[in-house]
Scaffold this active site. Structure first.
Site, PDB file in Angstrom:
ATOM      1  N   GLU A   1       0.831  -1.209   0.000  1.00  0.00           N
ATOM      2  CA  GLU A   1       0.000   0.000   0.000  1.00  0.00           C
ATOM      3  C   GLU A   1       0.866   1.260   0.000  1.00  0.00           C
ATOM      4  O   GLU A   1       0.536   2.253  -0.662  1.00  0.00           O
ATOM      5  CB  GLU A   1      -0.946  -0.005   1.200  1.00  0.00           C
ATOM      6  CG  GLU A   1      -2.051  -1.052   1.091  1.00  0.00           C
ATOM      7  CD  GLU A   1      -3.248  -0.731   1.959  1.00  0.00           C
ATOM      8  OE1 GLU A   1      -4.389  -0.763   1.461  1.00  0.00           O
ATOM      9  OE2 GLU A   1      -3.044  -0.436   3.159  1.00  0.00           O
TER      10      GLU A   1
ATOM     11  N   ALA B   1      -6.815  -4.923  11.579  1.00  0.00           N
ATOM     12  CA  ALA B   1      -7.811  -4.047  12.187  1.00  0.00           C
ATOM     13  C   ALA B   1      -9.166  -4.738  12.247  1.00  0.00           C
ATOM     14  O   ALA B   1      -9.923  -4.574  13.209  1.00  0.00           O
ATOM     15  CB  ALA B   1      -7.913  -2.743  11.394  1.00  0.00           C
TER      16      ALA B   1
END
Length: 396
Positions: free
Chosen positions: A165, A310
């Site tokens: 990313e 997450a």
């Protein structure tokens, strides 16, 4: 009246306190402890590091989003003493608890690699992300005087989720930076020990990401086992030979471990992660729940814990909140069951890859839209509607 203490206001801690506050019996005292006043959406750190997003867009004030009946204490946790039910703080009197939820998050892990801690830039919080942005720009700005190609070379060690990313964001921000300082193109190099990137994705999606990065100028060096990091170079093994790639900006995204408070507290752990029961608590101290990046929840009969993400942290937070409330209400506890909702990785501002449910795979702009929806949903649930509308990604 019971005292519940929650350590950490990251994804797991925030979700735990919001769930617990709704379900706990009247009179329960809930205290959240965090060393910072701001919650960081750490899944977006790569944007800050690449300079494509200001830190203010991925942070919000913790106290402002907590339920009104919850107390917030800014303090640094030193250790937990389960024998006396006390939390020892570095800059505050100890806290006593009846129930404790430990959700202290992660830190970058260098695995003892020589030179990694001294010579590479870690990416594990907003401050470190801002340092990366500043360092890259300083080197690019310096090129006019130095004419040193190393000033125009950014090396990203690790091509896992965070590394990829970050690379995707850099393909967009580096051309803008080169234009700003009127320099030759900035070279972006990815170094990864594995022979393929993104093992959590289907191979076709991983190959799509690889092709995207290559087509946008990233030099992809898979199968490169890093042996040490020097002040301006990454040394790696190529067969029996040792080679190096030179660059003045070296970013380390290879791995993470849990908070050092876990080891300092004497918990049985591996890389500061503690194996917990199906209820997310400790067998010998059932009043202590450990969730998020410091928790190891076993994935079925695999013998291995789920990876730290997450997504799993928020689900653990919900379950821990429910189970503490159940214990307070004299009700039975329920097992944690992880329900994966898919995995999405961004590749810059307009592209990405996504794997949702069984067999649903997306690439390109659709995947990027899914990433934005996930980010906004996280802001809505972790903070509130006002924060989401102010800081969300849709319809950018």
């Amino acid at each position: 009246m019971a005292d519940v203490v929650i350590l950490g206001a990251g994804y797991a801690g925030i979700r735990a306190v919001k769930t617990l506050s709704k379900l706990a019996p009247k009179g329960t005292t809930i205290t959240v402890v965090d060393q910072n006043t701001e919650h960081e959406e750490r899944t977006q750190l790569h944007e800050v590091a690449a300079g494509t997003m200001p830190a203010s867009r991925i942070t919000f004030n913790i106290q402002q989003v907590l339920p009104k009946d919850v107390q917030f204490l800014q303090a640094k946790v030193s250790k937990v003493d389960v024998s006396t039910k006390m939390v020892i703080l570095a800059n505050h009197a100890p806290l006593r608890y009846d129930y404790l939820i430990i959700a202290l998050g992660f830190r970058s892990e260098d695995f003892g690699l020589p030179g990694a801690d001294e010579n590479a830039l870690l990416l594990d919080n907003v401050a470190s992300a801002q340092k990366i942005t500043k360092t890259i720009e300083q080197h690019v700005a310096n090129y006019k005087q130095s004419k040193d190609p190393k000033d125009l070379t950014v090396i990203v060690a690790g091509a896992g989720f965070t590394g990829v990313e970050l690379l995707g964001e850099l393909t967009h921000s580096m051309p803008e930076l080169a234009k700003k300082y009127d320099t030759p193109p900035i070279k972006i190099i990815s170094m990864e020990m594995a022979t393929r990137i993104l093992p959590m994705f289907d191979e076709k999606l991983a190959n799509y990401a690889m092709d995207y990065l290559k087509s946008h100028g990233v030099t992809m060096m898979t199968g490169s086992k890093i042996t040490k990091i020097e002040p301006n170079a990454v040394v790696y093994a190529d067969g029996d030979q040792e080679k190096k790639v030179e660059g003045n900006t070296i970013i380390w995204t290879v791995g993470v471990s849990g908070s050092d408070v876990i080891a300092d507290s004497g918990f049985q752990q591996r890389r500061n992660r503690v194996v917990v029961s199906n209820h997310l608590n400790l067998e010998d101290h059932p009043e202590v729940y450990i969730i998020g990046d410091v928790s190891a929840v076993m994935a079925g009969d695999s013998g291995r814990p789920y990876p730290t993400t997450a997504q799993i942290s928020t689900q653990e937070g919900d379950q821990a909140g429910k189970n503490v409330a159940a214990a307070l209400n004299g009700q039975p506890l329920t097992d944690f069951v992880y329900k994966p909702k898919g995995t999405v990785a961004s590749l810059g501002s307009q592209d990405g890859i996504a794997q949702i449910g069984k067999g649903h795979k997306y690439t390109g702009f659709i995947a990027k839209m899914l990433k934005r929806v996930i980010t906004d949903k996280s802001l809505l649930e972790d903070a509130n509607l006002t924060t989401m509308l102010k800081q969300g990604r849709w319809p950018l």
